[in-house]
Design a protein around this motif. Structure first.
Motif, mmCIF file in Angstrom:
data_model
loop_
_atom_site.group_PDB
_atom_site.id
_atom_site.type_symbol
_atom_site.label_atom_id
_atom_site.label_comp_id
_atom_site.label_asym_id
_atom_site.label_seq_id
_atom_site.Cartn_x
_atom_site.Cartn_y
_atom_site.Cartn_z
ATOM 1 N N SER A 40 0.864 -1.184 0.000
ATOM 2 C CA SER A 40 0.000 0.000 0.000
ATOM 3 C C SER A 40 0.894 1.224 0.000
ATOM 4 O O SER A 40 2.120 1.124 -0.069
ATOM 5 C CB SER A 40 -0.925 0.007 1.217
ATOM 6 O OG SER A 40 -0.178 0.213 2.413
ATOM 7 N N ARG A 41 0.283 2.404 0.118
ATOM 8 C CA ARG A 41 1.070 3.634 0.189
ATOM 9 C C ARG A 41 1.853 3.760 1.484
ATOM 10 O O ARG A 41 2.850 4.469 1.541
ATOM 11 C CB ARG A 41 0.141 4.850 0.049
ATOM 12 C CG ARG A 41 -0.114 5.274 -1.381
ATOM 13 C CD ARG A 41 -0.968 6.505 -1.430
ATOM 14 N NE ARG A 41 -0.897 7.158 -2.730
ATOM 15 C CZ ARG A 41 -1.656 8.170 -3.090
ATOM 16 N NH1 ARG A 41 -2.544 8.658 -2.244
ATOM 17 N NH2 ARG A 41 -1.535 8.715 -4.285
ATOM 18 N N SER A 42 1.405 3.068 2.528
ATOM 19 C CA SER A 42 2.030 3.245 3.840
ATOM 20 C C SER A 42 2.837 2.046 4.309
ATOM 21 O O SER A 42 3.599 2.143 5.263
ATOM 22 C CB SER A 42 0.948 3.554 4.891
ATOM 23 O OG SER A 42 -0.013 2.502 4.930
ATOM 24 N N ALA A 43 2.669 0.902 3.645
ATOM 25 C CA ALA A 43 3.381 -0.299 4.075
ATOM 26 C C ALA A 43 3.731 -1.129 2.856
ATOM 27 O O ALA A 43 3.041 -1.093 1.843
ATOM 28 C CB ALA A 43 2.535 -1.104 5.056
ATOM 29 N N CYS A 44 4.810 -1.905 2.982
ATOM 30 C CA CYS A 44 5.277 -2.680 1.827
ATOM 31 C C CYS A 44 5.847 -4.011 2.295
ATOM 32 O O CYS A 44 6.650 -4.046 3.231
ATOM 33 C CB CYS A 44 6.354 -1.898 1.074
ATOM 34 S SG CYS A 44 7.045 -2.774 -0.351
ATOM 35 N N GLY A 45 5.435 -5.099 1.632
ATOM 36 C CA GLY A 45 6.077 -6.387 1.859
ATOM 37 C C GLY A 45 5.659 -7.114 3.104
ATOM 38 O O GLY A 45 6.378 -8.022 3.555
ATOM 39 N N GLN A 46 4.505 -6.784 3.661
ATOM 40 C CA GLN A 46 4.045 -7.506 4.844
ATOM 41 C C GLN A 46 3.523 -8.881 4.426
ATOM 42 O O GLN A 46 2.854 -9.019 3.401
ATOM 43 C CB GLN A 46 2.935 -6.718 5.545
ATOM 44 C CG GLN A 46 3.280 -5.262 5.843
ATOM 45 C CD GLN A 46 4.512 -5.128 6.713
ATOM 46 O OE1 GLN A 46 4.652 -5.839 7.700
ATOM 47 N NE2 GLN A 46 5.397 -4.209 6.363
ATOM 48 N N GLY A 47 3.832 -9.910 5.226
ATOM 49 C CA GLY A 47 3.285 -11.231 4.969
ATOM 50 C C GLY A 47 4.298 -12.289 4.607
ATOM 51 O O GLY A 47 3.940 -13.458 4.462
ATOM 52 N N TRP A 48 5.557 -11.922 4.442
ATOM 53 C CA TRP A 48 6.577 -12.920 4.113
ATOM 54 C C TRP A 48 7.151 -13.440 5.420
ATOM 55 O O TRP A 48 8.036 -12.843 6.026
ATOM 56 C CB TRP A 48 7.656 -12.299 3.252
ATOM 57 C CG TRP A 48 8.603 -13.300 2.645
ATOM 58 C CD1 TRP A 48 8.468 -14.660 2.632
ATOM 59 C CD2 TRP A 48 9.822 -13.023 1.958
ATOM 60 N NE1 TRP A 48 9.524 -15.246 1.975
ATOM 61 C CE2 TRP A 48 10.368 -14.264 1.543
ATOM 62 C CE3 TRP A 48 10.488 -11.848 1.639
ATOM 63 C CZ2 TRP A 48 11.566 -14.366 0.847
ATOM 64 C CZ3 TRP A 48 11.677 -11.950 0.931
ATOM 65 C CH2 TRP A 48 12.214 -13.194 0.532
ATOM 66 N N THR A 49 6.649 -14.589 5.871
ATOM 67 C CA THR A 49 7.012 -15.094 7.204
ATOM 68 C C THR A 49 7.903 -16.332 7.151
ATOM 69 O O THR A 49 8.372 -16.790 8.187
ATOM 70 C CB THR A 49 5.740 -15.448 7.994
ATOM 71 O OG1 THR A 49 4.982 -16.422 7.254
ATOM 72 C CG2 THR A 49 4.884 -14.195 8.210
ATOM 73 N N GLY A 118 10.299 -2.458 2.276
ATOM 74 C CA GLY A 118 9.766 -3.183 3.413
ATOM 75 C C GLY A 118 10.838 -3.855 4.244
ATOM 76 O O GLY A 118 12.044 -3.677 4.023
ATOM 77 N N PRO A 119 10.421 -4.682 5.208
ATOM 78 C CA PRO A 119 11.384 -5.357 6.094
ATOM 79 C C PRO A 119 12.268 -6.336 5.330
ATOM 80 O O PRO A 119 11.861 -6.927 4.335
ATOM 81 C CB PRO A 119 10.479 -6.081 7.093
ATOM 82 C CG PRO A 119 9.153 -6.195 6.414
ATOM 83 C CD PRO A 119 9.021 -4.999 5.540
ATOM 84 N N THR A 120 13.483 -6.486 5.816
ATOM 85 C CA THR A 120 14.444 -7.404 5.196
ATOM 86 C C THR A 120 14.215 -8.829 5.678
ATOM 87 O O THR A 120 14.002 -9.068 6.874
ATOM 88 C CB THR A 120 15.885 -6.969 5.528
ATOM 89 O OG1 THR A 120 16.120 -5.681 4.956
ATOM 90 C CG2 THR A 120 16.896 -7.969 4.976
ATOM 91 N N ALA A 121 14.227 -9.763 4.729
ATOM 92 C CA ALA A 121 14.156 -11.190 5.054
ATOM 93 C C ALA A 121 15.459 -11.841 4.613
ATOM 94 O O ALA A 121 15.980 -11.535 3.544
ATOM 95 C CB ALA A 121 12.974 -11.843 4.332
ATOM 96 N N THR A 122 15.989 -12.721 5.444
ATOM 97 C CA THR A 122 17.251 -13.386 5.141
ATOM 98 C C THR A 122 16.992 -14.841 4.782
ATOM 99 O O THR A 122 16.338 -15.569 5.528
ATOM 100 C CB THR A 122 18.215 -13.297 6.329
ATOM 101 O OG1 THR A 122 18.450 -11.918 6.639
ATOM 102 C CG2 THR A 122 19.538 -13.966 5.998
ATOM 103 N N VAL A 123 17.512 -15.240 3.624
ATOM 104 C CA VAL A 123 17.354 -16.605 3.139
ATOM 105 C C VAL A 123 18.666 -17.345 3.342
ATOM 106 O O VAL A 123 19.737 -16.831 2.989
ATOM 107 C CB VAL A 123 16.959 -16.609 1.650
ATOM 108 C CG1 VAL A 123 17.002 -18.029 1.085
ATOM 109 C CG2 VAL A 123 15.579 -16.008 1.453
ATOM 110 N N GLY A 124 18.611 -18.525 3.909
ATOM 111 C CA GLY A 124 19.803 -19.340 4.103
ATOM 112 C C GLY A 124 19.515 -20.787 3.775
ATOM 113 O O GLY A 124 18.367 -21.187 3.543
ATOM 114 N N GLY A 125 20.571 -21.574 3.730
ATOM 115 C CA GLY A 125 20.403 -23.002 3.500
ATOM 116 C C GLY A 125 20.266 -23.394 2.048
ATOM 117 O O GLY A 125 19.948 -24.544 1.739
ATOM 118 N N GLY A 126 20.512 -22.452 1.139
ATOM 119 C CA GLY A 126 20.362 -22.754 -0.278
ATOM 120 C C GLY A 126 21.642 -22.475 -1.043
ATOM 121 O O GLY A 126 22.739 -22.431 -0.475
#
Length: 388
Positions: A40-49, A118-126
């Motif tokens: 949205s205009r106020s938030a970005c990238g919510q929901g990647w858990t 939005g918030p940073t997500a870190t991917v590992g194990g690949g």
């Protein structure tokens, strides 16, 4: 090629060699249990858990009230791994990506709003990311390429205006053979200007339009320009009657030449046309659909290839660090050039498409088809993006 921008490629895939990532531009939502990412205009990238490596699909949902662009990026460098363009309010579209180890974030660009990361997500194990993805291209990055291409097109129009003047004079002289030769010279010059056609506006149709869709076909008053003159010259129409057609073509070209300095080439057009010029060549020239009697579609295809070369020349500084397959594109440009030249006879005339030997036609179609496919990622790589 004027007549006919075939349509923007709606799903582009760019595989970055050794990087373990895919840039995907999606156009429709896909069903399934994929993560739903809200923007949205106020938030970005919510929901990647559940950040994880490997192939996956995000369902990107715009909860705001305005259209937005959404990208999956490396927050440290800004490089782009996935993209959804023109996500309308209240709509959901898929973003398919293949991720290696590293940091990722969604960047949202709502209309008339500064980009939000939005918030940073870190991917590992690949798989380790051994190279960069595609660094975004901005409008400022494209300015030098646009200036260079506009200079090229302006010079081309000046040359063309001299050629259409000579063509008009040849038609007025009544010499059909000289007129046909002058027609081909001028027509090929115009066909080399493919990336500027959108900027030409209505002039493009007047100069290089076809009879497709006109109520009276080739006899319609709205059928003008190169192909109208081609129809008359190669079908034995009275030369005196064709003088007015040639004069109008010359006048339309001079009008475009004189107004071109004030016209703007859209920054998106360069990357898009790199692919579309050859896509149109496949659809219109290699099928003979735009042959009104001269049998010179394959000469036109070669002129289109020259136009593609020029687009890649001005974009090359941006493509070299972003497009690992550029050398393969260069290779297929050479192969396509060689294949097309087999259709030129020793006396300089061209074999019509319908008269090609089967093996020759397959070689030409295969080369143009392969080149067209290789050029598809250029539009995604060079699309100007807002990054701040």
């Amino acid at each position: 090629m004027s007549r006919r921008v075939v349509g923007v490629v709606l799903a582009l895939v760019v595989i970055v060699a050794g990087a373990g990532v895919v840039i995907w531009r999606s156009t429709s939502a896909e069903a399934g249990g994929d993560p739903v990412i809200s923007v949205s205009r106020s938030a970005c990238g919510q929901g990647w858990t559940d950040p994880r490596p490997g192939p996956q699909s995000f369902q990107v949902h715009n909860t705001g009230s305005v259209t937005a662009e959404v990208e999956l990026i490396d927050p440290g460098t800004g490089t782009v791994f996935g993209e959804v363009d023109g996500l309308g309010a209240g709509t959901t579209r898929s973003m398919r990506v293949t991720l290696g180890n590293g940091a990722y974030a969604f960047r949202c660009v709502p209309e008339e709003t500064d980009p939000i990361v939005g918030p940073t997500a870190t991917v590992g194990g690949g798989q380790e990311r051994s190279g960069p993805a595609v660094v975004p291209v901005t409008r400022n990055d494209l300015l030098a390429a646009l200036r260079t291409y506009k200079d090229y097109a302006g010079t081309g129009l000046s040359t063309l205006s001299g050629q259409t003047g000579a063509l008009s004079a040849a038609v007025r002289s009544g010499d059909r053979g000289a007129s046909e030769a002058a027609w081909l010279t001028a027509h090929l010059a115009y066909e080399r200007l493919g990336a500027a056609y959108d900027a030409f506006g209505d002039s493009n149709g007047a100069i290089n339009g076809t009879a497709d869709g006109l109520p009276a076909g080739v006899t319609d008053e709205g059928f003008t320009g190169f192909h109208r003159l081609e129809q008359g010259l190669w079908h034995g129409q009275d030369m005196a009657a064709l003088a007015a057609v040639a004069d109008r073509l010359d006048a339309d070209v001079r009008k475009l030449r004189d107004s071109f300095a004030d016209l703007q080439i859209d920054p998106n057009d360069l990357g898009l046309r790199a692919h579309e010029i050859m896509e149109n060549t496949l659809q219109f020239e290699l099928t003979g659909r735009t042959d009104y009697g001269s049998g010179t579609n394959l000469a036109t295809a070669l002129a289109n290839l020259d136009g593609t070369r020029e687009v890649l020349t001005v974009l090359r500084p941006l493509l070299v660090p972003r497009f690992p397959d550029l050398s393969e594109v260069d290779n297929w440009i050479g192969r396509t050039d060689a294949a097309l030249r087999t259709a030129q006879r020793p006396d300089g005339t061209w074999t019509p498409v319908a008269q090609l030997a089967r093996a020759q036609r397959e070689r030409i179609n295969g080369a143009v088809g392969e080149l067209t496919e290789l050029l598809a990622p250029v539009a995604a790589i060079t699309e100007p993006r807002r990054v701040s």
